[in-house]
Design a protein around this motif. Structure first.
Motif, short mmCIF file in Angstrom:
data_model
loop_
_atom_site.label_atom_id
_atom_site.label_comp_id
_atom_site.label_asym_id
_atom_site.label_seq_id
_atom_site.Cartn_x
_atom_site.Cartn_y
_atom_site.Cartn_z
N ARG A 148 52.80 34.20 33.91
CA ARG A 148 51.83 33.22 34.43
C ARG A 148 51.77 33.35 35.94
N SER A 179 47.59 30.25 35.38
CA SER A 179 48.13 29.06 34.72
C SER A 179 47.03 28.06 34.34
N GLN A 227 50.47 31.28 39.34
CA GLN A 227 50.04 29.99 39.86
C GLN A 227 49.97 30.10 41.38
#
Length: 188
Positions: free
Chosen positions: A115, A94, A117
């Motif tokens: 993504r 991210s 994270q």
């Protein structure tokens, strides 16, 4: 005791599936439980959806299911390990990786349907720990695969979340810890 690696995927899993968590409104949760997957509407296929293997990180994010009406139901979603592996193979962080230009990162982000994270893992009091928990954001092709192919079963674990939260509130931390799902390191 050995310190945990700063970034390590820890999850509840078996040979073919692994568990991730999501929090939703009653409307989305009821439809998902009735159909065994997320259905649109009320679930929005065009939005990024974030899955979290860490139960306590989910509790932090959703406030044990008490944070707001949009996160009052905690769902345990058992997905195929093959689907999870696909998501990791098609992911980008991210934020830009070290040494990556902003332009390179923007292009990678544009072409990646997933993504990754890493956020501080949480303890029973929802305080940050020194190691990180992974969150995986699915969009586009990834969210469609998640909904149509990867989900094996969905379970409402809101009562468990509320039970553990009540034990924590009563200071019965050992009992609360004993009720937590067992999450082990996952080799990917």
């Amino acid at each position: 005791m050995t310190a945990l690696p700063a970034r390590q995927i820890r999850a509840q899993y078996d040979d073919s599936t692994m568990r991730v968590y999501q929090a939703y409104s009653n409307e989305i949760a009821d439809a998902a439980l009735a159909h065994g997957t997320f259905v649109s509407p009320p679930f929005k296929l065009e939005r990024m959806t974030w899955i979290k293997p860490s139960f306590l990180w989910m509790m932090y994010r959703a406030g044990w299911g008490f944070k707001d009406p949009g996160q009052q139901r905690i769902l345990a979603v058992d997905i195929t390990r093959a689907g999870f592996a696909w998501a990791l193979r098609h992911a980008c962080l991210s934020h830009p990786e070290e040494g990556m230009s902003q332009a390179e990162w923007q292009e990678r982000k544009r072409t990646s349907p997933v993504r990754i994270q890493w956020d501080p893992e949480r303890d029973l009091l929802l305080q940050p720990l020194p190691h990180r928990a992974i969150q995986i954001g699915l969009s586009g092709e990834a969210v469609r695969l998640y909904v149509d192919e990867w989900i094996e079963r969905i379970t409402d674990v809101t009562p468990l979340a509320h039970e553990i939260h009540a034990l924590v509130g009563q200071g019965r931390l050992d009992e609360a810890a004993a009720r937590l799902p067992v999450e082990r390191p996952l080799d990917v």
